[in-house]
Enzyme design. Structure first.
Site, PDB file in Angstrom:
ATOM      1  N   LEU A  16       0.822  -1.211   0.000  1.00 35.19           N
ATOM      2  CA  LEU A  16       0.000   0.000   0.000  1.00 35.19           C
ATOM      3  C   LEU A  16       0.855   1.260   0.000  1.00 35.19           C
ATOM      4  O   LEU A  16       0.513   2.250  -0.653  1.00 35.19           O
ATOM      5  CB  LEU A  16      -0.931   0.001   1.216  1.00 35.19           C
ATOM      6  N   VAL A  61      10.496   2.530  12.263  1.00 37.14           N
ATOM      7  CA  VAL A  61       9.470   3.433  12.776  1.00 37.14           C
ATOM      8  C   VAL A  61       9.333   3.385  14.293  1.00 37.14           C
ATOM      9  O   VAL A  61       8.691   4.258  14.889  1.00 37.14           O
ATOM     10  CB  VAL A  61       8.093   3.181  12.118  1.00 37.14           C
ATOM     11  N   SER A 138      -6.984  -0.248   9.991  1.00 37.81           N
ATOM     12  CA  SER A 138      -7.475  -1.428   9.281  1.00 37.81           C
ATOM     13  C   SER A 138      -8.873  -1.728   9.777  1.00 37.81           C
ATOM     14  O   SER A 138      -9.224  -1.409  10.920  1.00 37.81           O
ATOM     15  CB  SER A 138      -6.571  -2.631   9.548  1.00 37.81           C
ATOM     16  N   TYR A 151      -2.630  -7.300  16.274  1.00 35.53           N
ATOM     17  CA  TYR A 151      -2.883  -6.429  15.118  1.00 35.53           C
ATOM     18  C   TYR A 151      -4.192  -5.653  15.282  1.00 35.53           C
ATOM     19  O   TYR A 151      -4.242  -4.443  15.024  1.00 35.53           O
ATOM     20  CB  TYR A 151      -2.924  -7.286  13.856  1.00 35.53           C
ATOM     21  N   LYS A 155      -4.466  -1.612  15.471  1.00 34.42           N
ATOM     22  CA  LYS A 155      -5.206  -0.822  14.488  1.00 34.42           C
ATOM     23  C   LYS A 155      -6.360  -0.049  15.127  1.00 34.42           C
ATOM     24  O   LYS A 155      -6.719   1.037  14.649  1.00 34.42           O
ATOM     25  CB  LYS A 155      -5.712  -1.734  13.373  1.00 34.42           C
TER      26      LYS A 155
END
Length: 243
Positions: A16, A61, A138, A151, A155
């Site tokens: 993406l 990051v 997400s 995850y 998100k």
């Protein structure tokens, strides 16, 4: 739509992030590709048109110093106008089997990474009196996925972070929004077993997976002036899944 603007994109060497970089350059922006894989980032820069339109920077990051340097790298193009916090990792497992290290890695990469990017970019943008930050959440942060407690939590955390940050900097001319993609056609999703592919496809009212370019189009909208009165928003790009 982005003529003359400089954008920083984390995880911009593939998936993406790369699709967003391609669309931004097509819309007139110059981009800084931040990625932990410098060789891939440099290859992406070459594909985008070279040093006149893009710059590759190795960036972890989760590192405050790396993120500060990444945002500062946009000075080569006049300073950061758009920040896309896109970098992420997966470490899927059920809670019973997931290690604490894998839980922390996913939270640190997504939430801490997004916070560091948002903070670093906002510090520059507030002085300029303008800027757009786009955070990649997400649909998993809305509904939760089996085997993705790390995850899904990360998100969902990005949504809260986005809204809180948006309230802090709105009066300074800085907008902060988020995107929640659904099932997007990437090498990862195409590697799914056929039975899982068909099951998930059946949950999408539009009857197909999304394409990376469709997420990139929404990122472009949020980055540019067409969304000038939008902040703290979360846009779902899911084909209607989980309405």
């Amino acid at each position: 739509m982005l003529e003359g603007r400089a954008a920083v994109i984390t995880g911009g060497a593939q998936g993406l992030g790369r699709a967003i970089a391609e669309r931004f350059v097509a819309e007139g922006a110059r981009v800084v590709i931040g990625d932990v894989d410098l060789a891939s980032a440099e290859a992406t820069v070459a594909d985008l048109g070279g040093a006149s339109v893009a710059l590759a920077v190795r960036c972890d990051v989760t590192s405050e110093a790396d993120m500060a340097l990444l945002v500062a790298s946009a000075d080569e193009f006049g300073g950061v106008d758009v920040m896309v916090n896109n970098a992420g990792v997966l470490r899927d497992a059920t809670m019973r089997k997931m290690t604490l290290d894998d839980f922390r890695l996913v939270l640190d990469t997504h939430v801490q990474g997004t916070w560091l990017g948002t903070r670093a970019a906002a510090a520059v943008m507030r002085e300029r009196g303008v800027g757009s930050i786009v955070n990649m959440s997400s649909i998993s942060g809305k509904v939760g996925n089996l085997g993705q407690t790390n995850y899904s939590a990360a998100k969902a955390g990005i949504v809260g972070l986005t809204k809180a940050a948006a309230k802090e900097v709105a009066h300074l001319g800085v907008r902060v929004n988020a995107i929640q993609p659904g099932l997007i056609r990437t090498p990862m999703t195409e590697a799914m077993r056929e039975d899982i592919w068909q099951q998930r496809l059946g949950e999408i009212p539009m009857g197909r997976f999304g394409e990376p370019e469709e997420v990139a189009a929404v990122a472009t909208f949020l980055a540019g002036d067409l969304s000038s009165y939008m902040t703290g928003c979360v846009l779902e790009v899911t084909g209607g899944r989980h309405m």
